[in-house]
Design an enzyme around this catalytic site. Structure first.
Site, short mmCIF file in Angstrom:
data_model
loop_
_atom_site.label_atom_id
_atom_site.label_comp_id
_atom_site.label_asym_id
_atom_site.label_seq_id
_atom_site.Cartn_x
_atom_site.Cartn_y
_atom_site.Cartn_z
N LYS A 74 0.81 -1.23 0.00
CA LYS A 74 0.00 0.00 0.00
C LYS A 74 0.85 1.28 0.00
CE LYS A 74 -4.09 -2.02 2.14
NZ LYS A 74 -5.17 -1.86 3.13
N ASP A 110 -9.71 2.89 2.16
CA ASP A 110 -9.81 2.24 3.48
C ASP A 110 -10.37 3.24 4.50
OD1 ASP A 110 -8.84 -0.29 2.81
OD2 ASP A 110 -6.75 0.29 3.15
#
Ligand code: NAP
Length: 294
Positions: A74, A110
């Site tokens: 990420k 997220d």
């Protein structure tokens, strides 16, 4: 999946290592089918960080519409993007890549997914207590900062990590009052406003198979909550949520955070907005996936 794949079908996918147990296809493929969108979602295993740049360039060359990124890439993916959304850059992680002119733009759905899950439950509060100081807590801290939370308490086993997270959040949200406390002090939260807190549980404690564990057992902590959100989604009813319910506090597990990070990525890729019924189809896809895992 009964959707027909043809020469016009667009492809989206997940990159990470490992990816074999991903839940994301269980969100995106039922959603595409429910919305009648000619799109298929699959997983791409990227073996090592050295291959990441080639993987991103290859995906772009293959006309792949969008990607999700999972552990451990990420942050590592960021140098390979042509543009990064401002909040994703501040968080330092991108889990969603959107095809643009010349390459992919990175987003962080997220944190947006967690915000949506909490707002959908009408659970946002001016006081928030984060339990944990890792990646999920960082996303939760950005939800608090961007949603105008006034008082934030970060409880963590390792107090130095809570301090680092607090310092970083203060750089981005200097108006937020942030305190750090050890997990052992959870029963004595400071009294602000109505004295109650939205709690966001961001540790691994209570995750299956360790389902009888909770990061905090002191009833005095749970008595102070307005709502309990547990980022864990296996099991759906964690010990943390049971302890909150025992004090009359409503709550939810992380399934909607997971669902919404996917739905919001899907919206970015397709430019569409699924209806509530279509989102429900994706939620049921996710639940079927979990049921198959048990
Ligand atoms: P992480 O970065 O590894 O952070 C783990 C956190 O848990 C740290 O605060 C750590 O404290 C604490 N912790 C771990 N074991 C502990 C123990 N035995 N006693 C006390 N504290 C302990 O992990 P993460 O990525 O934030 O993920 C945390 C949880 O959130 C996971 O269960 C994950 O499944 C869930 N999650 C859910 C979603 C969703 O979409 N619903 C998304 C992301 C994550 P120390 O700092 O002291 O080590």
């Amino acid at each position: 999946m009964s959707q027909e794949i043809t020469g016009t079908t667009r492809v989206c996918g997940l990159i990470g290592n490992p990816v074999q147990h991903t839940f994301s296809p269980a969100i995106h493929n039922p959603l595409a089918e429910a919305m009648g969108i000619d799109l298929v979602y699959t997983a791409f295993h990227v073996q090592d960080p050295e291959s990441l740049g080639t993987a991103i360039a290859g995906a772009y060359a293959l006309n792949i519409l969008g990607m999700n990124v999972t552990v451990p890439y990420k942050s590592q993916v960021m140098p390979y993007l042509v543009e990064i959304d401002e909040t994703a850059a501040a968080i330092g992680a991108c889990n969603t890549l959107v095809r643009t002119e010349g390459g992919y733009k990175g987003y962080n759905t997220d944190y947006l997914g967690l915000a949506r899950a909490i707002e959908s439950a009408d659970a946002m509060h001016e006081n928030v207590v984060l339990v944990g100081a890792g990646g999920a807590a960082r996303a939760a801290g950005f939800v608090c900062g961007t949603r105008g939370v006034r008082h934030l308490v970060i409880l963590n086993r390792t107090i130095a990590k809570a301090g680092e997270l607090a310092d970083d959040l203060l750089r981005h949200f200097p108006q937020m009052d942030i305190q750090v406390m050890p997990l052992s002090a959870a029963g004595s939260l400071p009294a602000y406003g109505d004295g109650r807190y939205l709690a966001i549980q961001c540790t691994n404690i209570g995750l299956a198979p360790d389902v009888d564990a909770a990061p905090i057992t002191d009833p005095a902590f749970y008595q102070r909550l307005s709502y309990a959100y547990d980022c864990i989604y296996t099991p759906e009813e964690t010990r943390f949520l049971q302890l909150a319910a025992a004090q009359g506090v409503a709550g939810a597990c992380g399934i909607d955070m997971l669902l919404w990070q996917g739905v919001l990525a899907y919206e970015l890729w397709t430019g569409t907005h699924p209806t509530d019924d279509e989102v429900e189809v994706a939620r049921q896809g996710l639940r079927r996936h979990f049921a198959r895992q048990v």
